[in-house]
Write a protein that holds these residues in place. Sequence first.
Motif: not given
Length: 425
Positions: A305-310, A331-335
């Motif tokens: 569920d770890d994503f962030f949106t530009l 939508v970018i994968k979190g890390f």
Amino acid sequence: MHRIQYLLAFTFLLSAFGLKAASILIPMDEAQKDHLKSYGIAFWVLKNGEEVDWLLNYRGGSFVTKYDPKTENECKVRGVSYEVLADDKVSQIIAQINDPSVNMDVVKLQTAPRMAVYSPKTGVKPADDAVILVLKYAEIPFDLVYDEEVLRGDLNKYDWLHLHHEDFTGQYSKESRGRYAEKFQEIKASQEATAKKFGYSKVSKMKLAVAQNICSFCAGGGFLLAMCSGADSFDIALAAQNTDIVDEQYDGDPPDPQAQSKLDFSRTLAFQNFTVVTGSYPSGRSGGRFSNIDVSNTRHIAQEDDFFTLFDFSAKWDVIPSMLTQNHERVIKGFMGLATAFDERKIKSTVTIMGELKSANEARYIHGEYGKGQWTFYGGHDPENYQYNPNEPPTDLSLHPNSPGYRLILNNVLFPAAKKKKLKT
């Protein structure tokens, strides 16, 4: 017919019918085989004295430059997808972009920035820093600088500086235990020797001087990119310049018991009203490694569920954040990292949040101005390694040539090349 054969045949037909193959388009949408090396082509063209047009929001933020057989050959050698365009086609694209009703713009890139990475020159693997890794993969030249070069004033040789996952508070990332104990002693001895050489009584005082010099570099017109703990510890060191937040095991004396009340948030670039952690790690886990800016140890988000949106900025008016968020995915994968994400409640109102996980009040990608310069902070360690382990082999970017997370780093690399009058914000 293979793609290269098709392009050669197309170029021949253009010549045969008297049409000029005026430009090379490097698409940055899903048609691109290697997004990361595409930035390297754009940088290579700039280094060779030519200009590049960055087509904001057109096919993922594509690049156009005048046709040159050397550029075409360089694309082939590096495995970068490209298209040869005639004059009329280029004119159609520019007309489409200039339509006031569409969210696109053209930014002219003119001069390749002089690049530096603030990082130790020994004892650091390429995997230890995502920016070093992607600059090498994209074949973009850079110099390594560290404390000695900064303190000598060498930053005036450069236009762009990246801060690796450094601890600017002088606490050696609080990695004095377990598998990090040997590395901690090595780093501590090296940095104490440098501090002594330059007349500083403590590493924390030396690191503060380094941070202040970097601020001066930015204020004078430099471009700064920091990732992971290089972002939050930088601001913490600046805020704590009038007090001592360093635990006894790191510098031989206890922190100031009134340290929190003595923090000066007017000195920071991005963050304010945060609480520092003066104890050792991991005893301070509940509050983060250095402060409660970073939410690494308080977030409860599963990897899936770890994503962030530009954010989607106006390309014609918010040109700077538009350049910095160009991507083929929004939508970018979190890390994760020593600093994974920034608590939005600790971010100054003057800062532009460019990528966030809104449901958790987490900012992952932020930008601001400082004096005549610009800075970007990007949370996390490696966009293609969710939870980095120093015993792992380096990330092989040939397996991730289309990485949206790494594209954000490279947007910052080309950003300083933009013609100044095009920057409307």
